[in-house]
Design a protein around this motif. Sequence first.
Motif, short mmCIF file in Angstrom:
data_model
loop_
_atom_site.label_atom_id
_atom_site.label_comp_id
_atom_site.label_asym_id
_atom_site.label_seq_id
_atom_site.Cartn_x
_atom_site.Cartn_y
_atom_site.Cartn_z
N GLN A 129 0.85 -1.19 0.00
CA GLN A 129 0.00 0.00 0.00
C GLN A 129 0.89 1.24 0.00
N ARG A 130 0.74 2.09 -1.04
CA ARG A 130 1.53 3.33 -1.12
C ARG A 130 0.65 4.42 -1.74
N ALA A 131 -0.11 5.09 -0.88
CA ALA A 131 -1.09 6.09 -1.33
C ALA A 131 -0.62 7.49 -0.94
N GLY A 132 -0.15 8.28 -1.94
CA GLY A 132 0.55 9.52 -1.66
C GLY A 132 -0.24 10.80 -1.85
N TYR A 133 0.22 11.84 -1.10
CA TYR A 133 -0.38 13.18 -1.14
C TYR A 133 0.74 14.20 -1.10
N ASN A 134 0.81 15.06 -2.09
CA ASN A 134 1.89 16.04 -2.15
C ASN A 134 1.90 16.95 -0.94
N ALA A 135 3.09 17.21 -0.42
CA ALA A 135 3.27 18.12 0.71
C ALA A 135 3.78 19.47 0.23
N LEU A 136 3.51 20.49 1.04
CA LEU A 136 4.02 21.85 0.81
C LEU A 136 3.55 22.47 -0.50
N ILE A 137 2.31 22.16 -0.90
CA ILE A 137 1.69 22.88 -2.02
C ILE A 137 1.35 24.29 -1.53
N ASP A 138 1.62 25.29 -2.35
CA ASP A 138 1.31 26.68 -1.99
C ASP A 138 -0.12 26.77 -1.47
N THR A 139 -0.27 27.33 -0.27
CA THR A 139 -1.59 27.37 0.38
C THR A 139 -2.39 28.64 0.08
N GLN A 140 -1.80 29.59 -0.63
CA GLN A 140 -2.50 30.85 -0.86
C GLN A 140 -3.65 30.67 -1.84
N TRP A 141 -4.84 31.02 -1.42
CA TRP A 141 -6.03 30.94 -2.25
C TRP A 141 -5.85 31.81 -3.49
N GLY A 142 -5.98 31.19 -4.66
CA GLY A 142 -5.76 31.92 -5.89
C GLY A 142 -4.29 32.20 -6.16
N GLY A 143 -3.40 31.46 -5.47
CA GLY A 143 -1.97 31.69 -5.60
C GLY A 143 -1.32 30.87 -6.70
N SER A 144 -0.06 30.54 -6.49
CA SER A 144 0.71 29.87 -7.53
C SER A 144 0.45 28.37 -7.59
N TYR A 145 0.08 27.77 -6.48
CA TYR A 145 -0.12 26.31 -6.35
C TYR A 145 1.14 25.54 -6.74
N LYS A 146 2.29 26.17 -6.58
CA LYS A 146 3.55 25.49 -6.84
C LYS A 146 3.89 24.56 -5.69
N LEU A 147 4.73 23.59 -5.95
CA LEU A 147 5.26 22.71 -4.91
C LEU A 147 6.51 23.37 -4.33
N HIS A 148 6.50 23.61 -3.03
CA HIS A 148 7.67 24.14 -2.37
C HIS A 148 8.59 23.01 -1.93
N ARG A 149 9.86 23.31 -1.84
CA ARG A 149 10.84 22.32 -1.40
C ARG A 149 11.30 22.62 0.03
N PHE A 150 11.80 21.60 0.67
CA PHE A 150 12.48 21.77 1.96
C PHE A 150 13.73 20.90 1.93
N ASN A 151 14.85 21.47 2.32
CA ASN A 151 16.12 20.76 2.31
C ASN A 151 16.43 20.21 0.92
N ARG A 152 16.08 21.03 -0.10
CA ARG A 152 16.33 20.72 -1.51
C ARG A 152 15.58 19.47 -2.00
N LYS A 153 14.50 19.17 -1.34
CA LYS A 153 13.70 18.00 -1.73
C LYS A 153 12.23 18.38 -1.82
N TYR A 154 11.53 17.72 -2.73
CA TYR A 154 10.08 17.73 -2.75
C TYR A 154 9.61 16.59 -1.84
N TRP A 155 8.45 16.78 -1.20
CA TRP A 155 8.00 15.82 -0.21
C TRP A 155 6.58 15.34 -0.49
N MET A 156 6.32 14.15 -0.05
CA MET A 156 4.99 13.57 -0.19
C MET A 156 4.72 12.68 1.03
N SER A 157 3.62 12.93 1.72
CA SER A 157 3.21 12.02 2.78
C SER A 157 2.31 10.95 2.15
#
Length: 383
Positions: A129-157
């Motif tokens: 079982q590996r069901a993923g959800y992108n982390a650190l998506i821009d939260t601003q309503w009507g914003g960029s909806y870009k994926l932000h990185r942390f420690n030079r990595k993209y993350w998914m829970s």
Amino acid sequence: MRSPAQHFIPTKKLKENKMKSTLILLGLLAVARLSSAQKTIVSQEEMQAIYQEVKTPHKYGLVLTPDKKTDLMDCPSIYKDGKTWYMTYIVFDGQGYETWLAESSDLLTWKILGKQMSKQDDGKWDAKQRAGYNALIDTQWGGSYKLHRFNRKYWMSYFGGSTAGYEPEPLSIGMAFNTKKPTKPMEWQRLNEPVLGDTDTDVRWWENRHKLFKSYVIEDTERNTGHRFIMYYNAVGDSLANNKPTRWYERIGMAVSDDMINWSRYGKDPVVHHPVGITGDPMIQKINDTWVMFYFGAFWKDRNGAFNRFAASKDLIHWTDWEGENLVESSESFDKQYAHKSFVLKHESTVYHYYCAVDSAGNRGIALATSKDLGKSKLQFKN
């Protein structure tokens, strides 16, 4: 030299002064508590304004359906890179969940690209079982909806498990990461162990029944919890071992982290829940100065079926629940059985509310409702 009598204050007067001081202190504390409570409560006028902003009365229809009738699509997460939109979603293939990727140029027509996390017979805790959800998506309503990185990595829970089948226990929450921009199908790297599980020493009463489900991770730049990152997630549990009527309910709670790897529970109780049924699949946006959590409910005492709703917060900790109409509910043939599990965004003055649609035959795909009439999709489930 003055006599000691000149310094004497009657005992009765001392008691009266002490009582007055105590009453003043209690009054100040009450005012402080009231002021603090008022800062965390979202007024009904604000809740109504949010509803008017996010409501999507027009159903466009299905935007993604499985290639095989036996596959079940679920749980969209959407982000943008350049001019292209991407959707991470999960598919149950009869044996377990895997994580997939699709792309779109207009938010209406989507092309499936491939897998991001596949099941493997590798003996790991999450092999089946590996069901993923992108982390650190821009939260601003009507914003960029870009994926932000942390420690030079993209993350998914993600929620994972080692047993094949539909949501078999135990299910725990893990973290995956990727150093490359996730615009193409590629397998994400995963931490060796889950970050949250139902056997942790800090497990709460509402998540002690072996199943932790969807998670959504955001960055809290104001450190409301004292930590950089917050994970909202829903799980199954109850405090009463033999309480069968409520032991399988789902509720939404919080965990916090400063490094995306080490997570700890925040608070003893869930932050959004209801007396009966499911409260789950949180997704977060910030509208002006208010945080909005989109989530789904199912099998409540006062509402039939499954449906999407929202709660709002000023501090990401205390949430005020919307008591009005559902945002999305079953109304069409393609979502006759269930209309639930939100991802809501605003782009160029139009609100897009993606959700999981299940028809009467059990077909499951991704559908879309919008704030403006954008016509009707021609996509249908494969019979």
